[in-house]
Scaffold this motif. Sequence first.
Motif, PDB file in Angstrom:
ATOM      1  N   PHE A   3      -2.336  -7.251  -3.597  1.00 31.39           N
ATOM      2  CA  PHE A   3      -2.842  -5.991  -3.649  1.00 31.39           C
ATOM      3  C   PHE A   3      -3.381  -5.831  -5.134  1.00 31.39           C
ATOM      4  O   PHE A   3      -4.089  -5.225  -5.471  1.00 31.39           O
ATOM      5  N   GLY A  40      -6.478  -4.017  -4.723  1.00 28.33           N
ATOM      6  CA  GLY A  40      -6.108  -2.641  -5.079  1.00 28.33           C
ATOM      7  C   GLY A  40      -6.247  -2.730  -6.766  1.00 28.33           C
ATOM      8  O   GLY A  40      -7.108  -3.323  -7.427  1.00 28.33           O
ATOM      9  N   GLU A  41      -5.506  -1.778  -7.329  1.00 27.02           N
ATOM     10  CA  GLU A  41      -5.366  -1.587  -8.787  1.00 27.02           C
ATOM     11  C   GLU A  41      -4.224  -2.500  -9.361  1.00 27.02           C
ATOM     12  O   GLU A  41      -3.088  -1.977  -8.680  1.00 27.02           O
ATOM     13  N   SER A  46       0.929  -1.215   0.065  1.00 26.60           N
ATOM     14  CA  SER A  46       0.115  -0.074   0.063  1.00 26.60           C
ATOM     15  C   SER A  46       0.932   1.127  -0.130  1.00 26.60           C
ATOM     16  O   SER A  46       0.553   2.292  -0.531  1.00 26.60           O
ATOM     17  N   ASP A  98      -5.266   4.150  -5.075  1.00 21.79           N
ATOM     18  CA  ASP A  98      -5.994   4.159  -3.980  1.00 21.79           C
ATOM     19  C   ASP A  98      -5.575   2.869  -3.179  1.00 21.79           C
ATOM     20  O   ASP A  98      -5.751   1.759  -3.587  1.00 21.79           O
ATOM     21  N   VAL A  99      -5.328   3.059  -2.085  1.00 20.16           N
ATOM     22  CA  VAL A  99      -4.881   2.054  -1.354  1.00 20.16           C
ATOM     23  C   VAL A  99      -5.598   1.680  -0.098  1.00 20.16           C
ATOM     24  O   VAL A  99      -5.378   1.133   1.023  1.00 20.16           O
ATOM     25  N   GLY A 149       1.869   1.486  -3.608  1.00 17.45           N
ATOM     26  CA  GLY A 149       0.751   2.089  -4.355  1.00 17.45           C
ATOM     27  C   GLY A 149       0.570   3.399  -3.969  1.00 17.45           C
ATOM     28  O   GLY A 149       0.114   4.201  -5.103  1.00 17.45           O
ATOM     29  N   PRO A 160      -6.732  -2.134   0.357  1.00 17.78           N
ATOM     30  CA  PRO A 160      -5.409  -3.068   0.565  1.00 17.78           C
ATOM     31  C   PRO A 160      -4.769  -2.881   2.012  1.00 17.78           C
ATOM     32  O   PRO A 160      -4.735  -3.723   2.681  1.00 17.78           O
TER      33      PRO A 160
END
Lengths: 280, 217
Positions: free
Chosen positions: A158, A162-163, A34, A43-44, A37, A47
């Motif tokens: 992640f 996440g992304e 994160s 956007d974390v 990221g 995660p």
Amino acid sequence: MKQMITARLQNSWDLRAAANFIGGGTGTGLVVASGLGWLLGLDVTLPLLAGLAFIGLGLSMVWLEIGKPWRALHVFFHPQTSWMTREGILAAPLMAAGAGFWWFGHPALLAVAVFFSVGFIYCQARILRAAKAIPAWSHIRTVPLIMMTAAAEGTGLFLVLGEPAPMMVSAALAMAMAREAAREAYRLALKRDKAPEGTLEWFVRPEVRVLQAIRWVSMVLLLVGAFGSAPAAMAGGLLAALTGWGLKVVMVTKAAFNRGARVPRTPVRGRDSSRIVQPR
Amino acid sequence: MTRYVMVADLRRCVGCQTCTAACKENNGTPVGVQWRRVLDIEAGEYPDVSRVFLPTGCNHCDKPPCMEVCPSTATGKRADGLVTIDYDLCIGCSYCIMACPYDARFKVEDLAYSYGEANAADQARSNPAEFDGVVSKCTFCIDRIDAGLAKGLVPGRDMEATPACVQGCISGALRFGDLHDPNSDVSQLIKNNKYFRQHEEEGTGPGFYYLWDKGAP
């Protein structure tokens, strides 16, 4: 002459203990991922919160395993030498900093959470390293293996939570490869240093070979993902995390044979002479 | 400074397990807990085979790895070398079991005695509730030692102040005493015999010496 096998599988730490290493590894890995990221502008939130939840769940499983759960606070009594105490102490500021970042959004809090996450997973690795009864844990190669496994699990998961940004996919691939290297170095070192047969046998068991094959599949998927396929990246990341969990289950509950008793010389009785006894 | 150690003369041990029974009788440990054990270890292949009886238990190490890892400070070490467990501090995390290279520690998950719950005889030997959920191990019969010392007795020489396993040993294989007293039995035995200790490479400084032949070490 060679001595009979006296090493036996430890039966004091079961899946609940393995779950602590799973939760701690994946959780701290997610927090560190994160941090990465956030630097990439992603956007974390999810995660990061998932990472904190994993760490909390892992610690809860330990609480379920100890014989005197209502004395759990005694775990903080020995920071001078006990890595278990140090792990427990780091958990509080790690959680507070992570939750603080989620609430206030100040990047310094995320940096603090990342810092304590690295410390937390290092403590977990040293918990195993200090377990002198279990050669598969006390080996020096255990520390990089646990650290790299956490990194591979965190960066991998992640991508799901996440992304799956290209840089994150590349990081997950790099961490998965680093874990594979650490795992191979660990295996070779255990073999060279004559770990108990029961431990070494686990490296060639079919289920462990399947686990290894899945790790390779995850790396291939991450490689495909690095070229732009988000589904492949997410699948690869998920498999990277799941195989890390499998590795820890095997390491903690299946391959954890103790040293056993050792008789280097036979006693001299009557006219007999002593003989040197080799370990098996 | 006193340093209590145990000596096991492997030439004398016949594997009768009297020491294990004496330990059980003296300490009233629950089912599944055996602080003193005698392992029956074979080596070689037929017809070149050897059999060794190896008394085992807590080695009361110079640098106990169990004490180092214990998160609750339940495991401690006295000035006389005895490694102790405070049952009121222990959380039963079993980390010490993972740290002990001698497989000498036991955690009681389900407290039970030979006839189920502790009977009057069991309760006369120990407090069964003490064992529940915590880790225990050989104490070198610390209560006997302390009670004996209070009476002016010498552990290792006076049997009343000596661990029950040593007192019970039928062949004189087990000896106990102060390593730092040059005239004690253990000092003389270690000085005049070849010996090994278990897993010395771990740097624990074990206090259990195994004699295997006469002559200077």
